[in-house]
Motif scaffolding. Sequence first.
Motif, PDB file in Angstrom:
ATOM      1  N   VAL A 393       0.869  -1.172  -0.096  1.00 10.78           N
ATOM      2  CA  VAL A 393       0.124   0.023   0.067  1.00 10.78           C
ATOM      3  C   VAL A 393       0.880   1.103  -0.015  1.00 10.78           C
ATOM      4  N   HIS A 394       1.874   1.188   0.848  1.00  7.47           N
ATOM      5  CA  HIS A 394       2.780   2.434   1.013  1.00  7.47           C
ATOM      6  C   HIS A 394       4.117   2.504   0.227  1.00  7.47           C
ATOM      7  N   GLY A 395       4.439   1.398  -0.262  1.00  2.39           N
ATOM      8  CA  GLY A 395       5.722   0.879  -0.794  1.00  2.39           C
ATOM      9  C   GLY A 395       5.909   1.976  -2.386  1.00  2.39           C
ATOM     10  N   GLN A 396       4.730   2.164  -3.038  1.00  7.42           N
ATOM     11  CA  GLN A 396       4.874   2.777  -4.245  1.00  7.42           C
ATOM     12  C   GLN A 396       5.419   4.221  -4.101  1.00  7.42           C
ATOM     13  N   ARG A 397       4.936   4.895  -2.660  1.00  6.63           N
ATOM     14  CA  ARG A 397       5.331   6.090  -2.659  1.00  6.63           C
ATOM     15  C   ARG A 397       6.589   6.307  -1.753  1.00  6.63           C
ATOM     16  N   ASP A 398       6.957   5.252  -1.095  1.00  6.15           N
ATOM     17  CA  ASP A 398       8.037   5.246  -0.225  1.00  6.15           C
ATOM     18  C   ASP A 398       9.082   3.907  -0.311  1.00  6.15           C
ATOM     19  N   GLU A 399      10.009   4.245  -1.239  1.00  6.84           N
ATOM     20  CA  GLU A 399      11.044   3.220  -1.505  1.00  6.84           C
ATOM     21  C   GLU A 399      11.740   2.541  -0.366  1.00  6.84           C
ATOM     22  N   ARG A 400      11.687   3.258   0.656  1.00  4.16           N
ATOM     23  CA  ARG A 400      12.378   2.654   1.795  1.00  4.16           C
ATOM     24  C   ARG A 400      11.564   1.240   2.295  1.00  4.16           C
ATOM     25  N   LEU A 401      10.524   1.075   1.877  1.00  6.26           N
ATOM     26  CA  LEU A 401       9.749  -0.166   2.112  1.00  6.26           C
ATOM     27  C   LEU A 401       9.970  -1.075   1.141  1.00  6.26           C
ATOM     28  N   GLN A 402      10.460  -0.916   0.098  1.00  9.67           N
ATOM     29  CA  GLN A 402      10.674  -1.814  -0.918  1.00  9.67           C
ATOM     30  C   GLN A 402      11.743  -2.859  -0.582  1.00  9.67           C
ATOM     31  N   LEU A 403      11.661  -3.766   0.476  1.00  7.78           N
ATOM     32  CA  LEU A 403      12.524  -4.494   0.952  1.00  7.78           C
ATOM     33  C   LEU A 403      11.957  -6.083   0.908  1.00  7.78           C
ATOM     34  N   ARG A 404      12.669  -7.194   0.887  1.00  8.17           N
ATOM     35  CA  ARG A 404      12.225  -8.430   0.465  1.00  8.17           C
ATOM     36  C   ARG A 404      11.877  -9.346   2.003  1.00  8.17           C
ATOM     37  N   GLY A 405      12.607  -8.817   2.924  1.00 12.51           N
ATOM     38  CA  GLY A 405      12.696  -9.763   4.416  1.00 12.51           C
ATOM     39  C   GLY A 405      11.545  -8.918   5.272  1.00 12.51           C
ATOM     40  N   THR A 406      10.993 -10.064   6.049  1.00 12.59           N
ATOM     41  CA  THR A 406       9.861  -9.628   6.725  1.00 12.59           C
ATOM     42  C   THR A 406      10.284  -8.693   7.980  1.00 12.59           C
ATOM     43  N   LEU A 407      11.391  -9.134   8.672  1.00 13.44           N
ATOM     44  CA  LEU A 407      11.896  -8.236   9.615  1.00 13.44           C
ATOM     45  C   LEU A 407      12.367  -6.999   9.304  1.00 13.44           C
ATOM     46  N   PRO A 408      13.091  -6.776   8.178  1.00 12.08           N
ATOM     47  CA  PRO A 408      13.475  -5.365   7.765  1.00 12.08           C
ATOM     48  C   PRO A 408      12.532  -4.660   7.231  1.00 12.08           C
ATOM     49  N   ALA A 409      11.528  -5.311   6.555  1.00 17.89           N
ATOM     50  CA  ALA A 409      10.500  -4.331   6.173  1.00 17.89           C
ATOM     51  C   ALA A 409       9.632  -3.799   7.475  1.00 17.89           C
ATOM     52  N   LEU A 410       9.589  -4.634   8.479  1.00 17.51           N
ATOM     53  CA  LEU A 410       8.712  -4.261   9.650  1.00 17.51           C
ATOM     54  C   LEU A 410       9.582  -3.239  10.232  1.00 17.51           C
ATOM     55  N   ARG A 411      10.862  -3.110  10.311  1.00 18.88           N
ATOM     56  CA  ARG A 411      11.691  -2.255  11.038  1.00 18.88           C
ATOM     57  C   ARG A 411      11.395  -0.903  10.200  1.00 18.88           C
TER      58      ARG A 411
END
Length: 1004
Positions: A393-411
Amino acid sequence: MNRAASQGPGRRGELALLAKAGFQELSRAREELHELSEQLSETSEASLRDGLSLAADPDQALSLLLRLSATGEAALDDLDSFAWQRLCKLVGASPALGEFLTRHPDLIPKLTGRDGRLPSSDEARIEMLAAVTSGSETLAGEEGWNALRVKYRELLAGIALYDLTFDGTHPEIPDARSVLEAVAAALSSIADGALEAALAVARATLEVGGSTPPIDRERIDDVRFTIIAMGKCGAEELNVVSDVDVMFIAEGDERIATLLARETMRAIQDPAHELPLWQVDPNLRPEGRHGSLVRSLSSMLNYYERWAKTWEFQALIKARAAAGDLDLGNEFVDAVQPLVWASSNREDFVGSVQRMRERVTEHIDRVELDLQIKLGPGGLRDIEFSVQLLQLVHGQRDERLQLRGTLPALRALVEDGYVARADGERLSEHYQTLRVLEHRLQLKDLRRTALMPGDGDALRVLARASGLASTGGELQTLWDRTRREVRSLHLKIFYAPLLSAVAALPDEDFVLGSDEAKARLASIGFGDPNGAMRHLAALTGGSTRRARILRNLTPVLLQWLGEGTDPDYGLLSFRKVSEANQESSWYLKLLRDGAMAAERLTSILSNSRFAADLLESFPEGVAWLERDDQLVPPTADALLAEMRSLVSRRTTLKSAAERLRRVHRREILRLAMGRVVGVIDDEQVSSGLDSAHTALLDALLKSIRANSEAEIGEPAPAIALIGMGRFGGGELGFASDIDLVAVSREQLASGGSVSRAVKIITELRNLVEDPRFPVDLDFDLRPEGKSGPIVRSLESYRAYYERWSVTWEAQALLRARHVAGDIKLGSKFMSMADPIRYPETFTDEQLREVRRIKARVEAERLPHGADPKMHLKLGPGGISDVEWLVQLIQLKHGARHPELRTVSTLGALDAAVGLELLSSDDAACLRDAWEYASSVRSAMRLWSGRASDTLPRNWRDLLGIAGVLGTSRERTSEIVEQWFGLSRRARIVFEREFFGYTDEERFL
């Protein structure tokens, strides 16, 4: 290790030591331990027992090691205590790896003596390729398969030993959760290495031939072939044993590429001397099992651009080039990433993801539902789906969320403010807990499983293996708590309405200050885009967490504000409310995580200046928006008790008045917010306003009298406040006046007492005035109006009404009701008023007077230049017509019919129908017009902040009324048309019943 020279303990003591070490079958363990000690002549039973005490299942570990020792291999003879302990930990947690070591005992010294490092991705790839290489040739067929699998399990055993070191047994040793990410990454690395080695074996197998004729090496090498890892392997968070999801992409000979894919899979999963590793699952490919096993890059991209479903883009979040031609793989991953992050723009995207998660749960066997670590409610899938939905939902506007791993993405979600810090930390901890449990369950038999054990013995072993609990009971408690909290957080995040709202936003970038942003603001309804930009800059500027959260919320909040009548005023008010709440930790969390708070707030601020202005003075009221019950007014008794309690605790009259006004303003705000968002209706508004006003007047009057008594040293005169008009009738709206008359006790009617009573009422009028919210007490309905004294004794009222009152004053008493102050005095006033307002006889002369006064009111009181048809109160068929007709019926028949003795207009109207003084159809016409006019008057006050009795023709004001009433904004003209229809029918009834006009007379 040298055997201890001293004698061991007795039998009872031996069994106690074995029990303390964790053995369950004590007698058998004692015999096997003695036998093992005999075989390992240099090792004492105590040393063996100490090592086995570190095993998750000491009994099984002992039996395995005894079996290994009995083979005659010298692998155990030269182990020092450190190596012995590591070996016991490994086989105690994983009997399957113990069985592997019985087949390959030569690996034991190498494994147990390692330095505890995890292999890097490059190291794993190199070791795996070396294992399937002999000289300069790659092993083909089953020979290559076996070599690959042995090396893989050797590396797996090393990772398991590293993981088991972190058992939390000492304060300085953290538990396995602390290394979960590193362990999962290492498991992914050896899976990558296995795929790379399997591909090498596949090429060698095709070259030498087997199930197919030999293929020339050059033709094989001409095929560019890559393996895309998906799922947990793609995210580099693989389990101990898991299906490895893959897709195959190739450029070149399609037949050879397909053969390479099949041979690669066989090398890992087909039966051979060495057991298969795991299942290679290619079913996430386009069209699933029905689609081509291998596709070209262009074919893959064409599919995802034209045909892919929402879930397929969700799966691609974790796509990674894992083996083969990495350049080709990366080309594919780079090409599909824009499609992945734009997928949330699809219609009903959020709903489709939510339904997919629900379907996963629906397909679980009910027997397993409460045991499922992975798929069940509160399991790993809840966390993974929550994180992935937020990412998409938010990754299109926030590239910092474009991560593969669950824990890195949650952080990243926590860091950028999409998830509350406390919620994110709890989810991370729970995810690590569940993964560690899953790893230990899979490690035991090297079998894919995610089911918590149901029996106590298995729970005990799992607790010891995981290091997360001391006993099976503690582990069960941990599992129950973790599952419960994960489910709660999942439901909070996964079903937040804000997700659907953000996903539905247009996909253009919103760069603050850009021309495109200004155009976007103008297109959604902002009249002053430059001013809006200034407010947005003030709200979202800086690098604080608060600013980041507001930046994340801004696009959808602007969209919601744009749906209101006055987005510009709404944004200004939002800025003021946000600044007022900037020290409140709950505020932004509520807007981001609340079930409906953010949307409700924007609706209120952009649709109601009245509520927006009040909210600025009571910004904590935003907290009510999360729950409907917080927007429902308290009971009259509860509010009165609160205000009286405040008076008793305040030392000065001024401080008491300030606090009372604040509570009063708070309750008016609650009513306004509840009405704008549709939680309460006009009837509840009337009741709530009545409670708020009466509680304020009663508590403030009590405080003033107490202060007067303290100053003068003698009792203050008793005073009762009598509500009149709509206040007396309990039918207030936001635009209604507060009409009152004040009465004091007759025995205090001396000059001094009257002076003190007047002073009290004057003080009341002054102290009730709120600088932030105007409250005007209107005493003009008292005898002689503005020319008469503001306070009279009960006897003075009695004398006036008996000697001087005119019919309209008796009529005014029809809505008189005691509202505050001395109850007995108020009751006496009402008893005095009853014979006057419900006269035994009502003469023709009195009837003519009432009609004459009504005609004069219509002629004289209507504002100059006003269109009578648009006047909701005094116009034809308006509020005044309905009330005068009902009051005439009460004056004529109230003495004989107690049912009519009510201060409520609508109550009296119902009574008139019951007494057949009005037909039900006529009463319905009157009721509809009265209720609609009252509702529109309130809506106008809520919308503009100003009271008005005239229905506007201005389109914007009509839009504002529609916004408050929740009616269609596209047909605002219907508000006027509806009023014309209702008022016309009401006027017909009024003229017939009040003036006695026939239909012919009405048209003369």
